[in-house]
Scaffold this motif. Structure first.
Motif, short mmCIF file in Angstrom:
data_model
loop_
_atom_site.label_atom_id
_atom_site.label_comp_id
_atom_site.label_asym_id
_atom_site.label_seq_id
_atom_site.Cartn_x
_atom_site.Cartn_y
_atom_site.Cartn_z
N THR A 5 -10.24 -5.16 -0.43
CA THR A 5 -9.24 -4.68 -1.84
C THR A 5 -10.25 -4.12 -2.86
O THR A 5 -11.51 -4.20 -2.59
CB THR A 5 -8.95 -5.93 -2.06
OG1 THR A 5 -8.06 -5.52 -3.37
CG2 THR A 5 -9.54 -7.04 -2.59
N ASP A 6 -9.82 -3.40 -3.71
CA ASP A 6 -10.64 -2.93 -4.94
C ASP A 6 -10.39 -4.01 -5.89
O ASP A 6 -9.30 -4.52 -6.04
CB ASP A 6 -10.56 -1.71 -5.36
CG ASP A 6 -9.05 -1.09 -5.39
OD1 ASP A 6 -8.17 -1.90 -5.02
OD2 ASP A 6 -8.87 -0.35 -6.21
N GLY A 7 -11.03 -4.18 -6.84
CA GLY A 7 -10.89 -4.94 -7.93
C GLY A 7 -11.85 -4.95 -9.21
O GLY A 7 -12.99 -4.26 -8.89
N ILE A 24 -12.18 -12.03 -9.76
CA ILE A 24 -11.68 -10.72 -9.36
C ILE A 24 -10.23 -10.58 -9.76
O ILE A 24 -9.57 -11.12 -9.15
CB ILE A 24 -12.12 -10.33 -7.93
CG1 ILE A 24 -13.64 -10.69 -7.64
CG2 ILE A 24 -11.91 -8.63 -7.90
CD1 ILE A 24 -13.88 -10.60 -6.06
N LEU A 25 -10.08 -9.41 -10.61
CA LEU A 25 -8.70 -8.95 -10.38
C LEU A 25 -8.33 -8.08 -9.48
O LEU A 25 -9.06 -6.79 -9.52
CB LEU A 25 -8.35 -8.48 -11.87
CG LEU A 25 -6.83 -7.76 -12.10
CD1 LEU A 25 -5.74 -8.60 -11.81
CD2 LEU A 25 -6.67 -7.08 -13.54
N THR A 26 -7.82 -8.27 -8.50
CA THR A 26 -7.57 -7.38 -7.22
C THR A 26 -6.60 -6.53 -7.55
O THR A 26 -5.68 -6.76 -8.04
CB THR A 26 -7.77 -8.06 -6.12
OG1 THR A 26 -6.51 -8.63 -5.97
CG2 THR A 26 -9.15 -9.04 -5.86
N ARG A 27 -6.39 -5.35 -6.49
CA ARG A 27 -5.41 -4.53 -6.52
C ARG A 27 -4.24 -5.24 -5.86
O ARG A 27 -2.98 -5.07 -5.98
CB ARG A 27 -5.62 -3.24 -5.92
CG ARG A 27 -4.64 -2.13 -5.89
CD ARG A 27 -5.04 -1.04 -5.27
NE ARG A 27 -6.22 -0.27 -5.99
CZ ARG A 27 -5.81 0.51 -7.08
NH1 ARG A 27 -4.74 0.64 -7.58
NH2 ARG A 27 -6.92 0.92 -7.68
N TYR A 55 -15.95 -2.52 -11.38
CA TYR A 55 -15.15 -2.29 -10.54
C TYR A 55 -15.57 -1.80 -9.02
O TYR A 55 -16.36 -0.72 -9.16
CB TYR A 55 -14.16 -1.19 -11.48
CG TYR A 55 -13.13 -0.56 -10.51
CD1 TYR A 55 -12.34 -1.27 -9.89
CD2 TYR A 55 -13.15 0.88 -10.22
CE1 TYR A 55 -11.03 -0.86 -8.82
CE2 TYR A 55 -11.88 1.51 -9.25
CZ TYR A 55 -11.01 0.67 -8.74
OH TYR A 55 -10.28 1.09 -7.99
N THR A 109 -0.41 -7.17 -8.71
CA THR A 109 -1.43 -7.10 -9.97
C THR A 109 -1.89 -5.71 -9.99
O THR A 109 -3.01 -5.08 -10.94
CB THR A 109 -2.58 -8.01 -9.82
OG1 THR A 109 -2.97 -8.05 -8.63
CG2 THR A 109 -2.14 -9.36 -10.42
N GLU A 110 -1.32 -4.68 -9.29
CA GLU A 110 -1.67 -3.35 -9.51
C GLU A 110 -1.62 -2.54 -10.67
O GLU A 110 -2.70 -1.90 -11.27
CB GLU A 110 -1.02 -2.46 -8.28
CG GLU A 110 -1.51 -1.25 -8.18
CD GLU A 110 -1.05 -0.39 -6.83
OE1 GLU A 110 -0.15 -0.80 -6.19
OE2 GLU A 110 -1.42 0.82 -6.64
N LEU A 113 -4.16 -4.11 -12.90
CA LEU A 113 -5.63 -3.48 -12.69
C LEU A 113 -5.70 -2.29 -13.32
O LEU A 113 -6.74 -1.71 -14.20
CB LEU A 113 -5.91 -3.30 -11.32
CG LEU A 113 -7.10 -2.92 -10.97
CD1 LEU A 113 -8.40 -3.83 -11.11
CD2 LEU A 113 -7.12 -2.90 -9.29
#
Ligand SMILES: [Zn+2]
Length: 250
Positions: A5-7, A24-27, A55, A109-110, A113
């Motif tokens: 994931t990205d975050g 981490i706030l992930t996508r 990020y 959470t997309e 983010l």
């Protein structure tokens, strides 16, 4: 198993001389707390990509009860925010709001983010007055986490045609000047431009939410309202907000 994931790193905490636990706030997987090992070593491949406000793309090992970062690649570091105490304090307050409003491993959470990445970008590039950026972020994150206020009609008589309204955090919305007598809770009189700004920050399309302006003398009024609503919804003061107010210049 491994997840990709990205975050954005929204919190970091040293857990030993060499290892840290990052939030981490992930996508795709909500908020995740993961161990980043040997990251104090400058030569470590995950050194820069696991810094606060970085990020990154992540490959994370998911064990039975913990996550460990296997690989990470920085996409944007927001490095410039670290060089300015006022900007850094505001960025940390944004992260703190997310930590307080979004449950861990809550999915979808997309958009959150996207909200913080956009806000950090505008903050770093000085595209928007920090005070307006802060108020907009506050109203939007509250709205996205279940506290969308009613800014359309009086919360008591339901009339939307009245001219004068007050913001009443207690009722999560506005009350007209006729009904306001019945309310003893905190109430703040709204000028037309501030009500417009509030509506804009809550209801506008995502890519237009920052596209409003407000006269300097009205910005404090907006700020008082959004902070009173934050206080009502969180039911506590955030230290990161207190710190931001201490360092803010204007
Ligand atoms: Zn009314």
């Amino acid at each position: 198993m491994q997840i990709r994931t990205d975050g954005l790193i929204i919190k970091e905490k040293l857990v030993s001389e060499d290892d840290k636990l990052v939030t981490i706030l992930t996508r795709n997987f909500g908020i995740i707390r993961a161990f980043a090992q040997s990251v104090k070593n400058l030569k470590n491949k995950n050194f820069s990509s696991t810094q606060l406000l970085c990020y990154s793309d992540f490959i994370i090992f998911k064990g039975r009860n913990k996550y460990i970062i296997n690989e990470s690649y920085s996409k944007h570091s927001f490095w410039s925010l670290r060089c300015n105490i006022e900007k850094l304090a505001l960025a940390q307050y944004f992260c703190d709001l997310i930590l307080n409003l979004i449950a861990e491993e809550q999915h979808h959470t997309e958009d959150i983010l996207r909200l913080i990445l956009n806000s950090l970008y505008y903050l770093s590039k000085e595209k928007i007055v920090p005070k307006l950026l802060k108020s907009t972020f506050e109203m939007r994150i509250l709205s996205m986490s279940g506290y969308m206020p009613n800014l359309i009609y009086c919360s008591n008589c339901k009339d939307s045609g009245k001219k004068n309204f007050y913001f009443v955090p207690e009722v999560h919305g506005i009350v007209c000047d006729k009904c306001i007598r019945n309310y003893r809770a905190v109430k703040i009189k709204l000028t037309e431009s501030v009500l417009y700004a509030l509506r804009y920050s809550v209801y506008s399309e995502f890519n237009k939410m920052f596209a409003f302006s407000l006269k300097l003398e009205r910005q404090d009024e907006l700020s008082a309202i959004t902070e009173s609503y934050i206080l009502k919804c969180l039911e506590k003061n955030l230290k990161t907000l207190d710190f931001y107010k201490q360092v803010v210049i204007n």
